[in-house]
Design a protein around this motif. Sequence first.
Motif, PDB file in Angstrom:
ATOM      1  N   MET A 185       0.838  -1.165   0.000  1.00 37.32           N
ATOM      2  CA  MET A 185       0.000   0.000   0.000  1.00 37.32           C
ATOM      3  C   MET A 185       0.893   1.242   0.000  1.00 37.32           C
ATOM      4  SD  MET A 185      -2.836   1.544   2.669  1.00 37.32           S
ATOM      5  CE  MET A 185      -2.508   0.376   3.874  1.00 37.32           C
ATOM      6  N   LYS A 186       0.560   2.160  -0.857  1.00 31.22           N
ATOM      7  CA  LYS A 186       1.298   3.422  -0.980  1.00 31.22           C
ATOM      8  C   LYS A 186       0.736   4.417   0.028  1.00 31.22           C
ATOM      9  CE  LYS A 186       3.585   6.659  -3.395  1.00 31.22           C
ATOM     10  NZ  LYS A 186       4.982   6.826  -3.326  1.00 31.22           N
ATOM     11  N   VAL A 187       1.617   5.158   0.683  1.00 33.06           N
ATOM     12  CA  VAL A 187       1.206   6.196   1.628  1.00 33.06           C
ATOM     13  C   VAL A 187       1.633   7.546   1.066  1.00 33.06           C
ATOM     14  CG1 VAL A 187       1.450   7.098   3.957  1.00 33.06           C
ATOM     15  CG2 VAL A 187       1.434   4.628   3.584  1.00 33.06           C
ATOM     16  N   PHE A 188       0.653   8.433   0.884  1.00 30.06           N
ATOM     17  CA  PHE A 188       0.917   9.794   0.414  1.00 30.06           C
ATOM     18  C   PHE A 188       0.921  10.714   1.624  1.00 30.06           C
ATOM     19  CE2 PHE A 188      -0.903   7.635  -3.221  1.00 30.06           C
ATOM     20  CZ  PHE A 188      -0.059   8.025  -4.251  1.00 30.06           C
ATOM     21  N   LYS A 189       1.972  11.503   1.771  1.00 31.12           N
ATOM     22  CA  LYS A 189       2.078  12.402   2.913  1.00 31.12           C
ATOM     23  C   LYS A 189       1.202  13.639   2.742  1.00 31.12           C
ATOM     24  CE  LYS A 189       6.719  10.987   4.097  1.00 31.12           C
ATOM     25  NZ  LYS A 189       6.787  10.546   5.448  1.00 31.12           N
ATOM     26  N   SER A 190       1.015  14.073   1.519  1.00 29.14           N
ATOM     27  CA  SER A 190       0.196  15.264   1.282  1.00 29.14           C
ATOM     28  C   SER A 190      -0.873  14.960   0.243  1.00 29.14           C
ATOM     29  CB  SER A 190       1.071  16.422   0.800  1.00 29.14           C
ATOM     30  OG  SER A 190       1.653  16.090  -0.437  1.00 29.14           O
ATOM     31  N   LEU A 191      -1.859  15.796   0.212  1.00 27.79           N
ATOM     32  CA  LEU A 191      -2.979  15.650  -0.696  1.00 27.79           C
ATOM     33  C   LEU A 191      -2.593  16.197  -2.063  1.00 27.79           C
ATOM     34  CD1 LEU A 191      -5.965  15.057  -1.157  1.00 27.79           C
ATOM     35  CD2 LEU A 191      -6.439  17.343  -0.327  1.00 27.79           C
ATOM     36  N   SER A 192      -2.442  15.321  -3.044  1.00 25.66           N
ATOM     37  CA  SER A 192      -2.099  15.710  -4.405  1.00 25.66           C
ATOM     38  C   SER A 192      -2.895  14.833  -5.369  1.00 25.66           C
ATOM     39  CB  SER A 192      -0.601  15.539  -4.630  1.00 25.66           C
ATOM     40  OG  SER A 192      -0.290  15.800  -5.972  1.00 25.66           O
ATOM     41  N   PRO A 193      -4.093  15.289  -5.774  1.00 19.93           N
ATOM     42  CA  PRO A 193      -4.958  14.456  -6.621  1.00 19.93           C
ATOM     43  C   PRO A 193      -4.302  13.963  -7.904  1.00 19.93           C
ATOM     44  CG  PRO A 193      -6.205  16.297  -5.770  1.00 19.93           C
ATOM     45  CD  PRO A 193      -4.770  16.528  -5.392  1.00 19.93           C
ATOM     46  N   ARG A 194      -3.508  14.791  -8.547  1.00 19.54           N
ATOM     47  CA  ARG A 194      -2.867  14.387  -9.806  1.00 19.54           C
ATOM     48  C   ARG A 194      -1.854  13.248  -9.569  1.00 19.54           C
ATOM     49  NH1 ARG A 194      -3.605  15.502 -15.312  1.00 19.54           N
ATOM     50  NH2 ARG A 194      -1.625  15.422 -16.359  1.00 19.54           N
ATOM     51  N   GLN A 195      -1.066  13.357  -8.516  1.00 24.15           N
ATOM     52  CA  GLN A 195      -0.085  12.317  -8.198  1.00 24.15           C
ATOM     53  C   GLN A 195      -0.789  11.014  -7.811  1.00 24.15           C
ATOM     54  OE1 GLN A 195       2.388  13.255  -4.859  1.00 24.15           O
ATOM     55  NE2 GLN A 195       3.889  11.678  -5.350  1.00 24.15           N
ATOM     56  N   ILE A 196      -1.846  11.118  -7.025  1.00 23.42           N
ATOM     57  CA  ILE A 196      -2.614   9.938  -6.630  1.00 23.42           C
ATOM     58  C   ILE A 196      -3.264   9.313  -7.860  1.00 23.42           C
ATOM     59  CG2 ILE A 196      -4.581   9.124  -5.273  1.00 23.42           C
ATOM     60  CD1 ILE A 196      -3.880  11.387  -3.250  1.00 23.42           C
ATOM     61  N   ALA A 197      -3.761  10.132  -8.772  1.00 22.83           N
ATOM     62  CA  ALA A 197      -4.403   9.632  -9.994  1.00 22.83           C
ATOM     63  C   ALA A 197      -3.417   8.826 -10.832  1.00 22.83           C
ATOM     64  CB  ALA A 197      -4.966  10.791 -10.809  1.00 22.83           C
ATOM     65  N   ARG A 198      -2.173   9.281 -10.931  1.00 21.20           N
ATOM     66  CA  ARG A 198      -1.170   8.522 -11.682  1.00 21.20           C
ATOM     67  C   ARG A 198      -0.933   7.155 -11.054  1.00 21.20           C
ATOM     68  NH1 ARG A 198       3.681  12.561 -12.451  1.00 21.20           N
ATOM     69  NH2 ARG A 198       2.903  13.142 -10.426  1.00 21.20           N
ATOM     70  N   TYR A 199      -0.924   7.105  -9.729  1.00 22.94           N
ATOM     71  CA  TYR A 199      -0.752   5.831  -9.019  1.00 22.94           C
ATOM     72  C   TYR A 199      -1.942   4.914  -9.284  1.00 22.94           C
ATOM     73  CZ  TYR A 199      -0.351   2.549  -5.138  1.00 22.94           C
ATOM     74  OH  TYR A 199      -0.280   1.419  -4.386  1.00 22.94           O
ATOM     75  N   VAL A 200      -3.154   5.451  -9.147  1.00 23.75           N
ATOM     76  CA  VAL A 200      -4.369   4.655  -9.352  1.00 23.75           C
ATOM     77  C   VAL A 200      -4.439   4.147 -10.787  1.00 23.75           C
ATOM     78  CG1 VAL A 200      -6.895   4.793  -9.424  1.00 23.75           C
ATOM     79  CG2 VAL A 200      -5.659   5.770  -7.493  1.00 23.75           C
ATOM     80  N   LYS A 201      -4.113   5.002 -11.751  1.00 21.85           N
ATOM     81  CA  LYS A 201      -4.155   4.628 -13.164  1.00 21.85           C
ATOM     82  C   LYS A 201      -3.136   3.533 -13.472  1.00 21.85           C
ATOM     83  CE  LYS A 201      -3.797   6.629 -17.748  1.00 21.85           C
ATOM     84  NZ  LYS A 201      -2.510   6.320 -18.323  1.00 21.85           N
ATOM     85  N   SER A 202      -1.994   3.566 -12.815  1.00 21.33           N
ATOM     86  CA  SER A 202      -0.940   2.591 -13.069  1.00 21.33           C
ATOM     87  C   SER A 202      -1.273   1.194 -12.570  1.00 21.33           C
ATOM     88  CB  SER A 202       0.365   3.035 -12.413  1.00 21.33           C
ATOM     89  OG  SER A 202       0.808   4.235 -12.971  1.00 21.33           O
ATOM     90  N   PHE A 203      -1.921   1.106 -11.410  1.00 19.58           N
ATOM     91  CA  PHE A 203      -2.128  -0.195 -10.792  1.00 19.58           C
ATOM     92  C   PHE A 203      -3.531  -0.756 -10.955  1.00 19.58           C
ATOM     93  CE2 PHE A 203       1.623   1.422  -8.670  1.00 19.58           C
ATOM     94  CZ  PHE A 203       2.461   0.332  -8.800  1.00 19.58           C
ATOM     95  N   HIS A 204      -4.514   0.058 -11.279  1.00 15.16           N
ATOM     96  CA  HIS A 204      -5.891  -0.353 -11.562  1.00 15.16           C
ATOM     97  C   HIS A 204      -6.637  -0.952 -10.372  1.00 15.16           C
ATOM     98  CE1 HIS A 204      -5.398   0.551 -15.756  1.00 15.16           C
ATOM     99  NE2 HIS A 204      -4.284  -0.151 -15.758  1.00 15.16           N
ATOM    100  N   ARG A 205      -5.951  -1.613  -9.439  1.00 12.59           N
ATOM    101  CA  ARG A 205      -6.631  -2.211  -8.291  1.00 12.59           C
ATOM    102  C   ARG A 205      -5.693  -2.229  -7.086  1.00 12.59           C
ATOM    103  NH1 ARG A 205      -9.870  -7.880  -7.820  1.00 12.59           N
ATOM    104  NH2 ARG A 205     -10.385  -7.565  -5.635  1.00 12.59           N
TER     105      ARG A 205
END
Length: 71
Positions: A1-21
């Motif tokens: 599980m990836k932990v993001f320290k700050s709220l960055s929707p674009r960075q999180i979106a790249r992670y979600v798009k890469s792994f799909h699940r």
Amino acid sequence: MKVFKSLSPRQIARYVKSFHRGSFMVEEMGQFEFTGGEINLESLSCRQTLSLAMRVNRAVRSLRQDSQLLG
């Protein structure tokens, strides 16, 4: 599980798009689950987390459109 320290929707979106699940966590907001490249909104109850999830899902769609235009 990836932990993001700050709220960055674009960075999180790249992670979600890469792994799909999978899942990720934003330190201030808690854990999120995603399937099919989008965050599951049904499991969220707090208005703030729902807002983040909707922004990330919009960013994922935007990234998909950008990659379709380029490819």
